[in-house]
Write an enzyme that holds these catalytic residues in place. Sequence first.
Site, PDB file in Angstrom:
ATOM      1  N   GLU A 228       4.235 -12.158  13.331  1.00 35.38           N
ATOM      2  CA  GLU A 228       4.894 -10.972  13.886  1.00 35.38           C
ATOM      3  C   GLU A 228       3.959 -10.090  14.700  1.00 35.38           C
ATOM      4  OE1 GLU A 228       8.466  -9.959  11.151  1.00 35.38           O
ATOM      5  OE2 GLU A 228       6.684  -9.630   9.942  1.00 35.38           O
TER       6      GLU A 228
ATOM      7  N   GLU B 244       5.123 -14.823  16.947  1.00 34.46           N
ATOM      8  CA  GLU B 244       5.061 -15.984  16.077  1.00 34.46           C
ATOM      9  C   GLU B 244       5.256 -15.537  14.626  1.00 34.46           C
ATOM     10  OE1 GLU B 244       1.221 -15.431  14.675  1.00 34.46           O
ATOM     11  OE2 GLU B 244       2.496 -13.838  15.454  1.00 34.46           O
TER      12      GLU B 244
ATOM     13  N   TRP C 156       0.835  -1.200   0.000  1.00 35.45           N
ATOM     14  CA  TRP C 156       0.000   0.000   0.000  1.00 35.45           C
ATOM     15  C   TRP C 156       0.876   1.259   0.000  1.00 35.45           C
ATOM     16  CZ3 TRP C 156      -0.861  -3.930   3.738  1.00 35.45           C
ATOM     17  CH2 TRP C 156      -1.899  -4.811   3.403  1.00 35.45           C
TER      18      TRP C 156
END
Length: 704
Positions: free
Chosen positions: A436, A433, A318
């Site tokens: 993130e 994990e 984006w």
Amino acid sequence: MRVKRFFFFVAICVMNLPGVLRGQVAPGAPGAIPMWTAGSKEAVGTASNTESHVWFTLQGGILTEVYYPRLDTADVHSLEFAVSDGKTVWIESKDMLHSLSSIDENALLYRQTSNDPTGHFKIVKTYVTDPHRDTLLIDVAFSAKAGYSLYALYDPSLNNSGYGDTASTQGDALLAEKAGIASALVSSNGFTQITNGFAGASDGYTDLLLHRRLTWLYTRAENGNVIQAAKLDGAHCTLALGFGATSASALENARASLKSGFSSISADYAKGWHDYASSLRHVDTRYAVPFRRAAMTLKAHEDKTFRGAMVASMSIPWGFAVKADARGVGGYHLIWARDLYEVATAMLVAGDRAAAERALDYLFNVQQKPDGSFPQNSWLDGKPYWTALQMDEISYPMILAWQLGKTDAATWQNHIRPEAEFVVAHGPATQQERWEEVSGYSPSTIAAEIAGLVCAADIARSNGANSDADRYVKTADDWAGNVENWTVTTSGHLGGELARQGYYIRVNNNTDPNDGYQLDVRNGGGIWDERDVVDAGFLELVRLGIRPADDPAIERSIKVIDATIRVQTPNGASFYRYNHDGYGETLFGGPWTGQGRGRVWPIFTGERGEYEVARGRDATSYLDAMSLFANSGGMIPEQIWDQADPTESHFVFGSGTGSATPLAWSMAQFIRLVVCIEEKRIVEQPAIVASHFLQPGSQKISRP
């Protein structure tokens, strides 16, 4: 009084004369706040060798970010064209129809075509980088009725920032410079008009839209968000965009490339890729072209200074909503050890073992910290970007080292042992994990830790470190014996009757998966009972050889996943990262700026395909889906649109969103699934791990 009025009238007239008459330096500094461009790239390219240090990206019919001299350094926002008939102006990115085609199935050679809806003109552009110089060449063909003029609009953003550039004119060349990096834009036909200005104030876009031709002919714009514009001469030309440490060296590269000519350089560029493509594994004819395209794209994502450093994507997700006013924006052109492991294992099975070995060398010699750990991600020189501790990233290099047979004493003592000791001391819980976002006990993270320790133990034994090996195996066995106790809930609310028997959850904050901890999934996704948040990360236990594919808890969890986060798109099945994910476009398709709705990811289609292979079932429907998720340039995205309902953003159900395209991990997963289906096994599975957990007592070990 009459004299004063006369001079006032003269002043007004001068203010409205072309810049060449009223002053050489453009007004309006520093210009509008700069932004980056959309992350949904349609194609990427670079020379296949290491002599040229330029990479390009294409999106929306135009040239977008160009990287030089490293893949973590963007120097261009865009280079596009405008057409004017003296009455109307068409800006290429906004007012024209676009198409992109691959013009060589064995090279990263692409052609963009832009035209107006009424068919009055057409612009055809072909891109290559000079394999022997730091230059991007664009072959431009313009066909139009009489009275139409073509203009180039170049927006430099040197050294990862759109502010602080100085633009100037030297003869028929447009130069842009910032300390240590410069660009030079020239044409084989020369330019008939050139100007430098500040975005939104005195730039070519503003001038064209106001006057429908260039009237501001400024020779210099200093220290701001500069835009350079030029009127092209003739119907066919070559643009050369050269780079260097100074404007003189950039101009020298550009002119030398022009002298060599587009045809000669294009042939040299193509030959380099042809040679590489011919070195790859041969696969089923149905998938041969996208397989080679994926491998070439991954090779293009490798830096040419820090060898083995393959960035996650040549994009900023984006990016059009991300400011470019400071050089700290990393986007996805950074190194994650996790993504690099995924890419390296794909390159290994694709036939490019050397690339996988360079990746491991980079991980150990550039990224790894003295304590054995790895940063969450980093710039190419190893400087950490984000700083969270992710235990799967700290484990994957041990697996890759075993797969590559790196058992020498130096690798063991300097890299594997510190890494394994860190995992033993800090696992199995993780600060973050693989997504993130949250901490705790994650099935995917624990799988990587277990597999990493078993691989480290085998390397330890090769070096006579039997006591270390025994400790690593004991720890791995302990964690493997408890992974269900820590991450399988028997009191969740998903799956109906399956819930009582137990299914894997995404992450558990402690060792009790039944306590109903209220989990903040981040990114605006809300707070939910952790027992009701699931992902398919448990499939890592199968992929890495820790649990058999027909394990009851795995099979129950698959059913929960299919009922909860599976989406059947027109191009095939895919899956969300997890339910309630907030990392994706807003409800109506707007860019993610901190919260949104996560969309479905092609990598999960590939992971599910690998699971089906492990179950002995046909996985071609998943492979076909991944092929169809790719765009016209063969790039597989990070996320694809998950709804049939149209939005203002015009996303297509089953096609890429505005996140990141191509995602190197997606391309890597496609490559691995192709080979998995052909060999009817999980080809990147470390055999030492599968032997230990699935075939007790077996001594038959093989490596890819």
